[in-house]
Design a protein around this motif. Structure first.
Motif, PDB file in Angstrom:
ATOM      1  N   GLY A 361       0.991  -1.372  -0.460  1.00 56.85           N
ATOM      2  CA  GLY A 361       0.048  -0.173  -0.406  1.00 56.85           C
ATOM      3  C   GLY A 361       0.408   1.095  -0.257  1.00 56.85           C
ATOM      4  N   ASN A 362       0.419   2.542  -0.131  1.00 56.78           N
ATOM      5  CA  ASN A 362       1.050   3.620  -0.672  1.00 56.78           C
ATOM      6  C   ASN A 362       2.167   4.240  -0.964  1.00 56.78           C
ATOM      7  OD1 ASN A 362      -1.241   4.973   0.812  1.00 56.78           O
ATOM      8  ND2 ASN A 362      -0.197   3.854   2.597  1.00 56.78           N
ATOM      9  N   ASP A 363       2.440   2.801  -2.077  1.00 61.77           N
ATOM     10  CA  ASP A 363       3.858   2.576  -2.839  1.00 61.77           C
ATOM     11  C   ASP A 363       3.811   3.780  -3.975  1.00 61.77           C
ATOM     12  OD1 ASP A 363       6.723   1.473  -2.848  1.00 61.77           O
ATOM     13  OD2 ASP A 363       5.305   0.432  -4.855  1.00 61.77           O
ATOM     14  N   PHE A 364       4.642   4.193  -4.659  1.00 60.14           N
ATOM     15  CA  PHE A 364       4.690   5.585  -5.393  1.00 60.14           C
ATOM     16  C   PHE A 364       5.330   4.591  -6.984  1.00 60.14           C
ATOM     17  CE2 PHE A 364       3.447   7.959  -1.956  1.00 60.14           C
ATOM     18  CZ  PHE A 364       2.419   7.988  -2.416  1.00 60.14           C
ATOM     19  N   GLY A 365       6.203   3.498  -6.891  1.00 61.73           N
ATOM     20  CA  GLY A 365       7.125   3.219  -7.768  1.00 61.73           C
ATOM     21  C   GLY A 365       6.313   2.989  -8.791  1.00 61.73           C
ATOM     22  N   GLY A 366       5.033   1.497  -8.948  1.00 61.36           N
ATOM     23  CA  GLY A 366       4.272   1.819 -10.271  1.00 61.36           C
ATOM     24  C   GLY A 366       4.110   2.889 -10.665  1.00 61.36           C
ATOM     25  N   GLU A 367       3.644   4.486 -10.252  1.00 61.58           N
ATOM     26  CA  GLU A 367       4.152   6.153 -11.066  1.00 61.58           C
ATOM     27  C   GLU A 367       5.357   5.612 -11.223  1.00 61.58           C
ATOM     28  OE1 GLU A 367       3.497  10.147  -9.686  1.00 61.58           O
ATOM     29  OE2 GLU A 367       2.369   8.811  -8.093  1.00 61.58           O
ATOM     30  N   ALA A 368       6.457   5.699 -10.732  1.00 56.44           N
ATOM     31  CA  ALA A 368       7.938   5.640 -11.572  1.00 56.44           C
ATOM     32  C   ALA A 368       8.017   4.808 -12.649  1.00 56.44           C
ATOM     33  CB  ALA A 368       8.713   5.054 -10.054  1.00 56.44           C
ATOM     34  N   ILE A 369       7.590   3.631 -12.428  1.00 64.01           N
ATOM     35  CA  ILE A 369       8.146   3.214 -13.300  1.00 64.01           C
ATOM     36  C   ILE A 369       6.374   3.861 -14.782  1.00 64.01           C
ATOM     37  CG2 ILE A 369       7.456   0.659 -14.941  1.00 64.01           C
ATOM     38  CD1 ILE A 369       7.746  -0.851 -11.905  1.00 64.01           C
ATOM     39  N   ASP A 370       5.750   4.284 -14.631  1.00 63.31           N
ATOM     40  CA  ASP A 370       4.952   4.319 -15.603  1.00 63.31           C
ATOM     41  C   ASP A 370       5.960   5.943 -16.140  1.00 63.31           C
ATOM     42  OD1 ASP A 370       3.454   2.886 -15.589  1.00 63.31           O
ATOM     43  OD2 ASP A 370       1.468   4.084 -14.272  1.00 63.31           O
ATOM     44  N   ALA A 371       5.985   6.981 -15.527  1.00 62.14           N
ATOM     45  CA  ALA A 371       6.954   7.818 -15.407  1.00 62.14           C
ATOM     46  C   ALA A 371       8.295   7.514 -16.940  1.00 62.14           C
ATOM     47  CB  ALA A 371       6.966   9.368 -14.407  1.00 62.14           C
ATOM     48  N   LEU A 372       8.811   6.681 -16.127  1.00 61.46           N
ATOM     49  CA  LEU A 372      10.265   6.457 -16.858  1.00 61.46           C
ATOM     50  C   LEU A 372      10.148   6.184 -18.275  1.00 61.46           C
ATOM     51  CD1 LEU A 372      12.611   5.607 -17.128  1.00 61.46           C
ATOM     52  CD2 LEU A 372      12.602   3.275 -16.054  1.00 61.46           C
ATOM     53  N   VAL A 373       8.694   4.886 -18.600  1.00 62.42           N
ATOM     54  CA  VAL A 373       8.562   4.421 -19.887  1.00 62.42           C
ATOM     55  C   VAL A 373       8.055   5.702 -20.575  1.00 62.42           C
ATOM     56  CG1 VAL A 373       6.693   3.124 -20.749  1.00 62.42           C
ATOM     57  CG2 VAL A 373       7.941   1.866 -18.349  1.00 62.42           C
ATOM     58  N   LYS A 374       7.887   6.926 -20.046  1.00 66.19           N
ATOM     59  CA  LYS A 374       6.997   7.596 -20.847  1.00 66.19           C
ATOM     60  C   LYS A 374       8.407   7.996 -21.614  1.00 66.19           C
ATOM     61  CE  LYS A 374       3.928  12.267 -21.282  1.00 66.19           C
ATOM     62  NZ  LYS A 374       5.013  12.899 -21.750  1.00 66.19           N
ATOM     63  N   LEU A 375       9.058   9.027 -20.699  1.00 70.89           N
ATOM     64  CA  LEU A 375       9.913  10.012 -20.750  1.00 70.89           C
ATOM     65  C   LEU A 375      11.391   9.513 -21.766  1.00 70.89           C
ATOM     66  CD1 LEU A 375      10.644  11.054 -17.347  1.00 70.89           C
ATOM     67  CD2 LEU A 375      10.418  12.511 -19.005  1.00 70.89           C
ATOM     68  N   MET A 376      10.996   7.559 -21.416  1.00 71.82           N
ATOM     69  CA  MET A 376      12.159   6.899 -22.392  1.00 71.82           C
ATOM     70  C   MET A 376      11.574   7.041 -23.790  1.00 71.82           C
ATOM     71  SD  MET A 376      12.528   3.496 -20.382  1.00 71.82           S
ATOM     72  CE  MET A 376      13.643   2.270 -21.303  1.00 71.82           C
ATOM     73  N   GLU A 377      10.232   6.822 -24.269  1.00 76.51           N
ATOM     74  CA  GLU A 377      10.526   6.955 -25.557  1.00 76.51           C
ATOM     75  C   GLU A 377       9.633   8.686 -25.473  1.00 76.51           C
ATOM     76  OE1 GLU A 377       7.933   6.332 -28.825  1.00 76.51           O
ATOM     77  OE2 GLU A 377       8.325   5.253 -27.678  1.00 76.51           O
ATOM     78  N   ASP A 378      10.018   9.946 -25.210  1.00 77.08           N
ATOM     79  CA  ASP A 378      10.063  11.242 -25.458  1.00 77.08           C
ATOM     80  C   ASP A 378      11.826  11.322 -26.177  1.00 77.08           C
ATOM     81  OD1 ASP A 378       7.733  11.180 -25.329  1.00 77.08           O
ATOM     82  OD2 ASP A 378       7.750  12.321 -22.554  1.00 77.08           O
ATOM     83  N   ASN A 379      12.244  10.931 -25.294  1.00 77.59           N
ATOM     84  CA  ASN A 379      13.961  10.749 -25.680  1.00 77.59           C
ATOM     85  C   ASN A 379      14.315   9.313 -25.970  1.00 77.59           C
ATOM     86  OD1 ASN A 379      14.102  13.387 -23.418  1.00 77.59           O
ATOM     87  ND2 ASN A 379      13.359  11.852 -22.518  1.00 77.59           N
ATOM     88  N   ARG A 380      14.517   8.796 -26.948  1.00 76.03           N
ATOM     89  CA  ARG A 380      14.511   7.447 -26.930  1.00 76.03           C
ATOM     90  C   ARG A 380      15.458   7.781 -28.282  1.00 76.03           C
ATOM     91  NH1 ARG A 380       9.405   8.934 -29.788  1.00 76.03           N
ATOM     92  NH2 ARG A 380       9.661   9.356 -31.973  1.00 76.03           N
TER      93      ARG A 380
END
Length: 505
Positions: A361-380
């Motif tokens: 509960g209350n873990d934001f690791g998933g949010e970090a992964i989602d943000a990382l995936v998006k930024l990897m695509e933006d700066n591919r």
């Protein structure tokens, strides 16, 4: 010595004509307020400044040529309206005056610099003419009594080169070339008309000069490109050599070399316009701590830069604590900041599996992964991400998000170092610190490395464990050495069995 067509009387007249033209330039500078500020500092009329400079230059060249005789003195005195150095036809110049001459001729010529400044600001063309007049006067002095010799002409040419440095306008640099002074001396052109003729000739050839300048510019750019390419090849070779010289990691080196060869061929195909498949350069490094994952990631960043995949080749290291925040909405911002710092290089996320602690509960690791995936695509096009951690945990991490699965398809496994490789790493640390192990110490350490197995070997920490072990050995040596009276250099540099016994727990 060369026979000239100038009599001394003609040379005196040449001097007066050119001096008169310089006075005209002084008047022009004064009328356009270019002398107002210098006058407030120097506290003298512009003509007095010109006379002082001319006399200093003529005295300097005469003395250096060993010909500061009565004729030369008379020429100088009759030329200028004032006599700032109080030249006496019958007496030598005093030491104080010589110092003033040296000081004045060693400084930039204010008169010519003012002419140059007015040319640039008001579009006049007097700096080159003024310099030509001064050269005519100097040459007239040099030619007195048929005195045109190689040594004195060399002094004139040295003066010409020195003064040219202080004249910065593009027009001056186009006209007052080496060809200009060479022809002037060879043809004995001591008249003001010579500069005008040469100037017009330069204007007529300006188009040709522009073409030549453009060709030269392209040639220089090509040389620079070739030098840059050669530098990049040398750096690539250097980083590849460093990778291949790492202790152990044979499978890692083999896989990395294969990947790099694939990238090289892909680049070659692109140069020939051949189709090539899209590649993902992101990687998963699996293995226990201390197996060289960070070291290899740093080399990957440098190698990828030289291959043209990345623009900077830097490595940014982080882990869960550097990406995950404690409140909603903050994690994405934190991830964005870290990723942006890594653009142009490699983002290395250690223990990346800790981001996917599902069910907590209350873990934001998933949010970090989602943000990382998006930024990897933006700066591919200018970012490579390497995630690292234990083998099983990393497989679970990659499959925790579909975006990770599609982007990370290259796994490189870092196996634990063997006992022999651990010994090589210890020897490497020792060599860097100018430390040697005696035979008994070497045997003792080797036996301890060989006893490492299973969980104890994993807990030891591989290369990181060797570094910690080496530091403990140095502590043991220090505790022993301080008890010695006046230890020798050999004692300070040698590890003995006593220093390593029981060092690996």
């Amino acid at each position: 010595m060369v026979q000239l067509s100038f009599s001394n009387q003609q040379l005196y007249e040449i001097g007066r004509l050119n001096y008169g033209k310089l006075i005209d330039f002084c008047t022009l500078l004064q009328e356009r307020d270019y002398w107002e500020k210098p006058q407030s500092i120097l506290n003298m009329p512009i003509q007095a400044m010109l006379d002082a400079y001319l006399q200093a230059v003529l005295i300097k060249i005469s003395i250096d040529a060993g010909r500061f005789n009565e004729e030369e003195k008379n020429f100088i005195c009759s030329l200028t309206k004032t006599n700032p150095f109080k030249i006496d036809l019958k007496a030598e110049i005093d030491g104080k005056s010589k110092q003033s001459v040296d000081r004045l001729t060693a400084t930039p010529p204010i008169f010519l610099q003012l002419c140059d400044l007015m040319d640039k600001e008001q579009g006049t063309k007097i700096a080159g003419q003024a310099f030509d007049c001064i050269l005519n006067i100097i040459l007239a002095l040099a030619y007195l009594n048929n005195g045109k010799t190689t040594s004195v002409l060399k002094l004139v040419e040295e003066y010409y080169k020195k003064v040219c440095v202080f004249l910065n306008s593009e027009l001056i640099r186009k006209v007052l070339t080496q060809k200009y002074i060479f022809r002037k001396i060879c043809n004995d052109r001591l008249d003001c008309q010579y500069y005008q003729e040469f100037f017009i000739g330069c204007q007529e050839k300006e188009c040709d000069f522009s073409v030549l300048k453009e060709k030269q510019k392209r040639r220089i750019e090509k040389i620079k490109e070739e030098m840059q390419h050669e530098k990049e090849e040398n750096l690539l070779e250097r980083w590849m050599e460093e990778l291949n010289e790492l202790i152990g990691l044979e499978k890692v080196k083999q896989e990395m070399n294969s990947l790099i060869n694939l990238i090289k061929v892909k680049k070659m195909r692109e140069q020939y316009g051949l189709p090539s498949t899209e590649m993902s350069y992101h990687m998963v490094f699996t293995g226990n701590p201390g197996t060289g994952k960070t070291t290899v990631a740093r080399l990957v960043a440098k190698i990828y830069k030289e291959l043209g995949i990345l623009t900077k080749g830097n490595l940014v290291e982080t882990d869960r604590s550097g990406l995950v925040a404690g409140y909603v909405g903050q994690t994405a911002l934190k991830v964005k900041e870290v990723v942006e710092s890594a653009v142009g290089g490699v983002l290395f996320i250690d223990e990346a599996y800790s981001l996917s602690n599902q069910g907590i509960g209350n873990d934001f690791g998933g949010e970090a992964i989602d943000a990382l995936v998006k930024l990897m695509e933006d700066n591919r096009n200018d970012l490579v991400v390497i995630v690292a951690g234990y083998s099983n945990e990393m497989k679970q991490f990659i499959h925790s998000n579909p975006g990770l699965v599609s982007r990370f398809n290259k796994y490189i496994d870092f196996v634990d170092y063997s006992s022999e490789e651990l010994g090589e790493i210890l020897a490497f640390f020792a060599k860097k610190s100018a430390i040697t192990f005696d035979a008994d110490a070497v045997q003792c350490v080797e036996e301890q490395f060989e006893r490492l197995a299973g969980e104890s070997k994993q807990a030891f920490g591989n290369g990181r464990g060797v570094r910690n072990t080496f530091e403990r050995i140095l502590v043991n040596q220090a505790n022993r050495i301080v008890l010695c009276k006046n230890p020798t250099q050999e004692q300070l540099s040698t590890i003995i069995k006593e220093d390593v016994q029981g060092i690996i727990v």
